[in-house]
Write an enzyme that holds these catalytic residues in place. Sequence first.
Site, PDB file in Angstrom:
ATOM      1  N   ASP A   1      64.667 107.012  28.363  1.00 49.53           N
ATOM      2  CA  ASP A   1      63.880 108.132  27.868  1.00 49.53           C
ATOM      3  C   ASP A   1      62.432 107.686  27.698  1.00 49.53           C
ATOM      4  OD1 ASP A   1      63.617 110.788  27.073  1.00 49.53           O
ATOM      5  OD2 ASP A   1      63.820 110.272  24.962  1.00 49.53           O
TER       6      ASP A   1
ATOM      7  N   TYR B   1      58.152 108.683  26.862  1.00 48.84           N
ATOM      8  CA  TYR B   1      57.339 109.272  25.790  1.00 48.84           C
ATOM      9  C   TYR B   1      55.989 109.553  26.443  1.00 48.84           C
ATOM     10  CZ  TYR B   1      55.205 109.049  20.985  1.00 48.84           C
ATOM     11  OH  TYR B   1      54.565 109.292  19.789  1.00 48.84           O
TER      12      TYR B   1
ATOM     13  N   HIS C   1      52.613 115.910  23.028  1.00 52.15           N
ATOM     14  CA  HIS C   1      53.690 115.501  22.111  1.00 52.15           C
ATOM     15  C   HIS C   1      53.328 114.197  21.396  1.00 52.15           C
ATOM     16  CE1 HIS C   1      57.669 114.523  20.527  1.00 52.15           C
ATOM     17  NE2 HIS C   1      57.623 113.384  21.176  1.00 52.15           N
TER      18      HIS C   1
ATOM     19  N   ARG D   1      50.143 108.995  11.732  1.00 55.65           N
ATOM     20  CA  ARG D   1      49.078 107.992  11.614  1.00 55.65           C
ATOM     21  C   ARG D   1      47.689 108.603  11.555  1.00 55.65           C
ATOM     22  NH1 ARG D   1      52.716 105.903  15.404  1.00 55.65           N
ATOM     23  NH2 ARG D   1      51.590 106.940  17.071  1.00 55.65           N
TER      24      ARG D   1
ATOM     25  N   GLU E   1      64.526 117.901  21.786  1.00 55.43           N
ATOM     26  CA  GLU E   1      63.344 117.545  22.564  1.00 55.43           C
ATOM     27  C   GLU E   1      63.481 118.197  23.932  1.00 55.43           C
ATOM     28  OE1 GLU E   1      62.809 113.240  22.437  1.00 55.43           O
ATOM     29  OE2 GLU E   1      61.701 113.464  20.553  1.00 55.43           O
TER      30      GLU E   1
ATOM     31  N   GLU F   1      62.807 118.347  27.551  1.00 58.69           N
ATOM     32  CA  GLU F   1      62.402 117.364  28.560  1.00 58.69           C
ATOM     33  C   GLU F   1      62.920 117.767  29.936  1.00 58.69           C
ATOM     34  OE1 GLU F   1      63.024 113.229  27.654  1.00 58.69           O
ATOM     35  OE2 GLU F   1      63.087 113.567  25.487  1.00 58.69           O
TER      36      GLU F   1
ATOM     37  N   ASP G   1      66.999 116.025  24.463  1.00 54.54           N
ATOM     38  CA  ASP G   1      67.304 114.761  23.790  1.00 54.54           C
ATOM     39  C   ASP G   1      67.414 115.020  22.285  1.00 54.54           C
ATOM     40  OD1 ASP G   1      67.756 111.978  24.004  1.00 54.54           O
ATOM     41  OD2 ASP G   1      65.784 111.624  23.140  1.00 54.54           O
TER      42      ASP G   1
ATOM     43  N   ARG H   1      65.660 112.890  13.166  1.00 56.88           N
ATOM     44  CA  ARG H   1      64.338 112.374  12.777  1.00 56.88           C
ATOM     45  C   ARG H   1      64.373 111.481  11.549  1.00 56.88           C
ATOM     46  NH1 ARG H   1      61.885 113.016  17.496  1.00 56.88           N
ATOM     47  NH2 ARG H   1      61.839 115.186  18.158  1.00 56.88           N
TER      48      ARG H   1
ATOM     49  N   GLN I   1      65.832 108.188  12.560  1.00 53.08           N
ATOM     50  CA  GLN I   1      64.818 107.519  13.385  1.00 53.08           C
ATOM     51  C   GLN I   1      63.722 106.890  12.539  1.00 53.08           C
ATOM     52  OE1 GLN I   1      63.281 110.153  16.410  1.00 53.08           O
ATOM     53  NE2 GLN I   1      61.827 108.678  17.225  1.00 53.08           N
TER      54      GLN I   1
ATOM     55  N   TYR J   1      63.460 102.824  13.312  1.00 45.73           N
ATOM     56  CA  TYR J   1      62.796 102.576  14.602  1.00 45.73           C
ATOM     57  C   TYR J   1      61.799 101.425  14.616  1.00 45.73           C
ATOM     58  CZ  TYR J   1      58.072 104.541  14.093  1.00 45.73           C
ATOM     59  OH  TYR J   1      56.768 104.761  13.764  1.00 45.73           O
TER      60      TYR J   1
ATOM     61  N   LYS K   1      69.057 108.606  18.494  1.00 51.66           N
ATOM     62  CA  LYS K   1      69.044 109.230  19.817  1.00 51.66           C
ATOM     63  C   LYS K   1      70.383 109.099  20.514  1.00 51.66           C
ATOM     64  CE  LYS K   1      64.457 109.945  20.118  1.00 51.66           C
ATOM     65  NZ  LYS K   1      63.819 111.167  20.647  1.00 51.66           N
TER      66      LYS K   1
ATOM     67  N   THR L   1      72.670 113.696  24.417  1.00 59.19           N
ATOM     68  CA  THR L   1      71.568 114.177  25.238  1.00 59.19           C
ATOM     69  C   THR L   1      72.198 115.170  26.207  1.00 59.19           C
ATOM     70  OG1 THR L   1      70.303 112.135  25.053  1.00 59.19           O
ATOM     71  CG2 THR L   1      69.841 113.526  26.968  1.00 59.19           C
TER      72      THR L   1
ATOM     73  N   THR M   1      59.257 114.335  25.584  1.00 56.26           N
ATOM     74  CA  THR M   1      59.090 115.721  25.162  1.00 56.26           C
ATOM     75  C   THR M   1      57.850 116.334  25.797  1.00 56.26           C
ATOM     76  OG1 THR M   1      60.077 115.099  23.077  1.00 56.26           O
ATOM     77  CG2 THR M   1      58.949 117.219  23.138  1.00 56.26           C
TER      78      THR M   1
ATOM     79  N   GLU N   1      57.365 119.113  15.886  1.00 54.79           N
ATOM     80  CA  GLU N   1      55.992 119.562  16.115  1.00 54.79           C
ATOM     81  C   GLU N   1      55.819 121.033  15.719  1.00 54.79           C
ATOM     82  OE1 GLU N   1      56.716 117.816  20.191  1.00 54.79           O
ATOM     83  OE2 GLU N   1      54.531 118.031  20.219  1.00 54.79           O
TER      84      GLU N   1
END
Lengths: 418, 418
Positions: B125, B127, B132, B141, B198, B200, B230, B234, B237, B241, B250, B254, B346, B360
């Site tokens: 998978d 990113y 996204h 962040r 997600e 995708e 996917d 959250r 994760q 992660y 994850k 899927t 995503t 999101e």
Amino acid sequence: MPLMKSWVDSANAADHPFPLNNLPYGVFSTPGSDPRCGVAIGDMILDMAAAEDAGLVDPGTGPLFDVPFWNEVMEEGPEIWTALRDRLTAILSEGSADRAAAEPLLVAQADAEMHLPFLVSEYTDFYAGRHHAFNVGTMFRGAENALPPNWLHIPIGYNGRASSVVVSGTPVRRPWGQIKGPDDDLPRFAPCARFDIELEMGAVVGQPSDGPVTVAEADAMIFGYVLLNDWSARDIQAWEYQPLGPFQAKATATSISPWIVTRAALEPFRCDTPAREFELLDHLKDCGPMLYDIDLSVTLAPEGGAQTTIARTNYREMYYSAAQQLAHHSTSGCPMNPGDLLGSGTISGPTKPERGSLLELSWGGREPITLDGGQTRSFVEDGDTLTLQGAARGDGYTIGFGTCTGKALAALDDPYAR
Amino acid sequence: MPLMKSWVDSANAADHPFPLNNLPYGVFSTPGSDPRCGVAIGDMILDMAAAEDAGLVDPGTGPLFDVPFWNEVMEEGPEIWTALRDRLTAILSEGSADRAAAEPLLVAQADAEMHLPFLVSEYTDFYAGRHHAFNVGTMFRGAENALPPNWLHIPIGYNGRASSVVVSGTPVRRPWGQIKGPDDDLPRFAPCARFDIELEMGAVVGQPSDGPVTVAEADAMIFGYVLLNDWSARDIQAWEYQPLGPFQAKATATSISPWIVTRAALEPFRCDTPAREFELLDHLKDCGPMLYDIDLSVTLAPEGGAQTTIARTNYREMYYSAAQQLAHHSTSGCPMNPGDLLGSGTISGPTKPERGSLLELSWGGREPITLDGGQTRSFVEDGDTLTLQGAARGDGYTIGFGTCTGKALAALDDPYAR
């Protein structure tokens, strides 16, 4: 349990890796023959396809051994695993009535080529050795922040790439990758300059699950163990791994030893995980000794040179057992399958000579190690042969894993200059 | 290219997902029959196993279609892919002399159950959607540090879990996992409270590689595309992660759509990747239009309720093409195989209604969305059915992907309370 004597004489030496107590499972071929299942006994291999043809071994399941993998045996489940091991023990024991029938089916290991012992369904690599995680964390974040906050609560792992798993003896080519040094403005595409090894044990999952399993259930799902070297491109890893983890840095090759040492053979060597700093949550709690007392070592031999032992440690240094890792792996409902391979994570002990990677041994390249003969090493150089060995020491016998070896080849010329 | 007319009338509607121009590949069964290969045409499926038996389709390779996966066709390579598509086009074209022989081999899609169209070898998978990554990065962040430093230089990806890939229609059970909220002192084991989707695209690798491949070579290795959801936990994760990436968050499921839309069918819809902020290094440089103009949408239907479209976007919003992702995947020498599945990451567009995840859309749960009928959603609730749709719009015809749907089931009672 003492040494169990076999009519295969070489199996009766106290330091031989493959006594009757062991009976590890592999896949071998001889010149002109197809790969097929075999069992190691002393210096020999019992040809399981031939033994099945001769009616010497018949678990009542239909043919299992005329294939180049042990997955079919795994799928049969623990009762068949036990019955098979009992039958092999009977055939190969000193004084066995089966000796006359079995002896012609032995092949010298010296004449055999070994192959991957099972089809690797999926490969997961953990980060569950505390000394390793502490060393790496100290190098990158300082001793106070060495362990990530989750580290003492879950066995951290990431999915690796099953297609890159190779059998011991397969040469490993130094990869190219995108690299950006701390002083570089922009990344560049270059051969890995910090090529490394990771000394690990691999647990081979033998039974499926389709929902969360307990630690005890997970332990019972494990078919056996192999030595595992997770070749690692540290400079590629440093640039790529945030935020989604290692990817191409770990995808060049992972070498495993050719013999699956069964869980049954390792029973006498079970030992506890270390004291817990935080009590584990129920789903990960220890419920019996599920690590194993297995001495491990790494040697490095430069091209044409003698080998130096660069690390000695023990599998009992892990913080989490393979059973705990597998239980954690299942919590989300992730389906697990026979042939799944779980790398323990790098196994390091508390002192410097016990470190299971060159990254730690050379402290990030700042303190190169010196080999017998005077050469120094920070990371793997072209032509180096790296070899893992592992053995559990019993009362007058040894449960050995054989070796997990690989020679580093020079990088290709620019693979995109065509 | 205009609509190509078929003697299967339903295939000739301008908005039908499966005109003769499409011919997507799936695996189906009817009550009492085994799963086998089929090709969608209008509302029907051409039974490929039956067509092969009848001698209507014979690529000269030996039997390919009486199996529940398309991997054997993939392995035959691009020449056979083209020959097969040409032959199917001839059989199903308006006025075809093969109509009489083929018509009895059609099965109504309404009578068929769909299965995974291929054996998923390994699942990766990525990113690689900029909006996204920017949205998620901003939430965690701040906008200045939203994109990780490597993001504009490599398509960041991680290995997922092939065993968790399921076909559209399979219910998905809310997972348990270890979770630690920002205000908690210690983690706890609990059902996921921030279960997400997600949106995708999945690229299906059809040919192997055993060393670095160029972007152009990678493009030629891709057999086709599917829709991919996917499912993501959250809260699990967030705790797990760092530092090695998503793992159990994850691994629950899927979902993919049941029809592989071939690269050939998508040729007219190729489009360029967006302008580059940094020039890509040579091994990743664009060498032609390798994204596709595919309209995508997500609907959410609460238990017993009507569906609301919660997102609309387009595959051309990606920063990296699947070909670039596959080229990157191969740089280390990682062997790639037919049946490997690459998730795009995503896909979100620049505006709020174009966001491809609830994380999101609800901005981390702080701005719940309102469904038609007045219910609100921050994340997936039990009983919700989430459905992805995708279609490329041609001149009087549509290349549709069908749907990728899944209903969220309530978590198990504590799976360890036994």
